[in-house]
Design an enzyme around this catalytic site. Structure first.
Site, mmCIF file in Angstrom:
data_model
loop_
_atom_site.group_PDB
_atom_site.id
_atom_site.type_symbol
_atom_site.label_atom_id
_atom_site.label_comp_id
_atom_site.label_asym_id
_atom_site.label_seq_id
_atom_site.Cartn_x
_atom_site.Cartn_y
_atom_site.Cartn_z
ATOM 1 N N GLY A 298 0.868 -1.176 0.000
ATOM 2 C CA GLY A 298 0.000 0.000 0.000
ATOM 3 C C GLY A 298 0.903 1.223 0.000
ATOM 4 C CB ALA A 299 2.750 2.928 -2.600
ATOM 5 C CB VAL B 294 -0.255 5.467 6.300
ATOM 6 C CG1 VAL B 294 0.477 4.962 7.531
ATOM 7 C CG2 VAL B 294 -1.418 6.350 6.713
ATOM 8 C CG HIS C 299 -6.318 2.700 16.022
ATOM 9 N ND1 HIS C 299 -5.627 3.670 16.683
ATOM 10 C CD2 HIS C 299 -6.091 2.939 14.707
ATOM 11 C CE1 HIS C 299 -5.005 4.453 15.808
ATOM 12 N NE2 HIS C 299 -5.286 4.031 14.603
HETATM 13 N N1 APR Z 1 -2.717 -4.568 -2.800
HETATM 14 C C1 APR Z 1 -1.848 -3.549 -2.676
HETATM 15 N N2 APR Z 1 -2.241 -2.275 -2.440
HETATM 16 C C2 APR Z 1 -3.544 -2.028 -2.348
HETATM 17 C C3 APR Z 1 -4.522 -3.047 -2.466
HETATM 18 C C4 APR Z 1 -4.066 -4.367 -2.706
HETATM 19 N N3 APR Z 1 -4.907 -5.385 -2.841
HETATM 20 N N4 APR Z 1 -5.740 -2.460 -2.320
HETATM 21 C C5 APR Z 1 -5.544 -1.151 -2.103
HETATM 22 N N5 APR Z 1 -4.231 -0.878 -2.134
HETATM 23 C C6 APR Z 1 -3.543 0.401 -1.977
HETATM 24 C C7 APR Z 1 -4.243 1.562 -2.674
HETATM 25 O O1 APR Z 1 -3.986 1.562 -4.074
HETATM 26 C C8 APR Z 1 -3.623 2.751 -1.961
HETATM 27 O O2 APR Z 1 -2.488 3.270 -2.645
HETATM 28 O O3 APR Z 1 -3.508 0.787 -0.624
HETATM 29 C C9 APR Z 1 -3.201 2.176 -0.590
HETATM 30 C C10 APR Z 1 -3.917 2.820 0.590
HETATM 31 O O4 APR Z 1 -3.476 4.120 0.652
HETATM 32 P P1 APR Z 1 -4.421 5.376 1.025
HETATM 33 O O5 APR Z 1 -5.746 5.227 0.357
HETATM 34 O O6 APR Z 1 -3.619 6.614 0.812
HETATM 35 O O7 APR Z 1 -4.704 5.143 2.575
HETATM 36 P P2 APR Z 1 -3.804 5.594 3.792
HETATM 37 O O8 APR Z 1 -4.224 6.931 4.231
HETATM 38 O O9 APR Z 1 -2.367 5.347 3.494
HETATM 39 O O10 APR Z 1 -4.307 4.564 4.865
HETATM 40 C C11 APR Z 1 -3.983 3.196 4.741
HETATM 41 O O11 APR Z 1 -5.334 2.741 6.637
HETATM 42 O O12 APR Z 1 -6.902 4.175 7.472
HETATM 43 C C12 APR Z 1 -6.682 3.033 6.762
HETATM 44 O O13 APR Z 1 -8.565 2.601 5.444
HETATM 45 C C13 APR Z 1 -7.282 3.146 5.392
HETATM 46 O O14 APR Z 1 -6.858 1.007 4.736
HETATM 47 C C14 APR Z 1 -6.366 2.313 4.619
HETATM 48 C C15 APR Z 1 -5.038 2.346 5.339
#
Ligand code: APR
Length: 311
Positions: free
Chosen positions: A12-13, A16, A178
């Protein structure tokens, strides 16, 4: 023979995941692999961080990929993959969607890095840590959720500002769920170099800081109309460092409970000794009656949300 550098994969790039990569690179904890389903996104984010290396002086590699195979042999794997709640989506639908994502990525990740310690960040955190643990088939010691590391640093920040005392000397912890409503800040344990904060702060000031800690995430979201990410990334880095350097740090982590704090078969935030093996020990400390009741209610809220997943 050259020593092998540690390897950290971040799945997940998004905001966070990228913040975590930034902190981890700047501390030179190891080579970083950023993975996402969006083509080009992790590659671009990785290059952006890497181009700061000569200025910041970190000699680690940062790469981006859409292929889980590139995460193979990781020492630590951070899972931030998920979607945020969209308009019209119920909490249960979010849980179900993110549970599907977490299950799928855990399958791939464990196959590629069977010896890694996993840190989960996807929300709702407590339920997703449970889903990840169950899906992994790993011993519980190697699946931790990042929750209390963030909530506790927020609590410490506000105490430090109020007291006008260095953050290095202010300690405090948040356990339980949390979420704003159900987290359990522990003001009775908050201290300045062992001096209970209750001796340094009036009750109403301490109460106000506890209330602000609960809303710390919401306060940011209201201001910038998006979730915070820098402190969450730092919290992931803190856990990663504790693992890779085998520091035996005491960090409030979301963890699968097997009798500790009177709870079983649920993941919730508790103080954990974090080292190379992951969660090496839970500090099962006696709580005051109020704190125990609050923790119990917090776990009940987690269990209720867990009914939305068919784990
Ligand atoms: N495999 C890899 N990456 C994925 C997948 C997957 N199957 N599904 C989603 N992603 C990626 C998205 O493309 C996105 O870039 O996960 C990333 C999540 O990043 P953000 O939407 O910017 O979320 P963020 O604020 O970083 O928070 C991360 O914490 O609060 C939770 O629900 C939020 O699950 C999210 C996580």
């Amino acid at each position: 023979m050259a020593a092998r550098r540690a390897k950290i994969s971040i799945v997940g790039a998004g905001t966070v995941g990228t913040a975590a990569a930034h902190w981890i690179a700047s501390k030179e904890l190891g080579d970083i692999v950023l993975t996402d389903i969006v083509e080009g996104l992790p590659q671009g984010k990785a290059l952006d961080i890497l181009q700061a290396a000569p200025i910041e002086g970190f000699d680690v590699n940062v790469t981006g990929t859409n292929d889980y195979g590139h995460s193979a042999g990781s020492d630590v794997v951070i899972v931030t993959a998920g979607i945020p709640r969209k308009p019209g989506m119920t909490r249960e639908q979010l849980v179900d969607t993110n549970a599907g994502i977490v299950r799928a990525v855990m399958g791939e990740l464990v196959a590629n890095s069977p010896n890694a310690v996993f840190i989960i960040l996807t929300n709702p955190l407590d339920v997703m840590t449970y889903v990840a643990f169950r899906a992994s088939g790993l011993p519980r010691e190697r699946v931790l959720g990042q929750s209390g590391a963030l909530d506790s640093t927020r609590f410490r920040t506000f105490l430090s500002r109020e007291l006008a005392i260095s953050v290095e000397d202010v300690d405090a912890m948040v356990i339980g769920a949390h979420t704003d409503k159900d987290m359990v800040p522990l003001p009775s344990l908050a201290n300045v170099r062992g001096i209970p904060v209750s001796r340094l702060l009036a009750v109403d000031r301490l109460d106000a800081i506890v209330a602000r800690t609960r809303r710390a995430g919401a306060e940011i979201t209201e201001l910038m109309k998006a979730s915070g990410f820098t402190a969450a990334g730092a919290a992931l880095c803190e856990m990663t460092e504790a693992i890779l350097k085998d520091k035996k740090r005491v960090i409030a982590c979301c963890y699968y409970l097997d009798g500790e704090y009177g709870e079983r078969d649920v993941c919730a935030g508790v103080p954990v000794v974090v080292g190379r093996g992951g969660a090496e020990r839970v500090l099962d400390v006696p709580l005051s009656d109020d704190e125990r009741d609050a923790f119990k209610a917090s776990v009940a809220a987690i269990r209720e949300l867990m009914t939305a997943v068919k784990a």
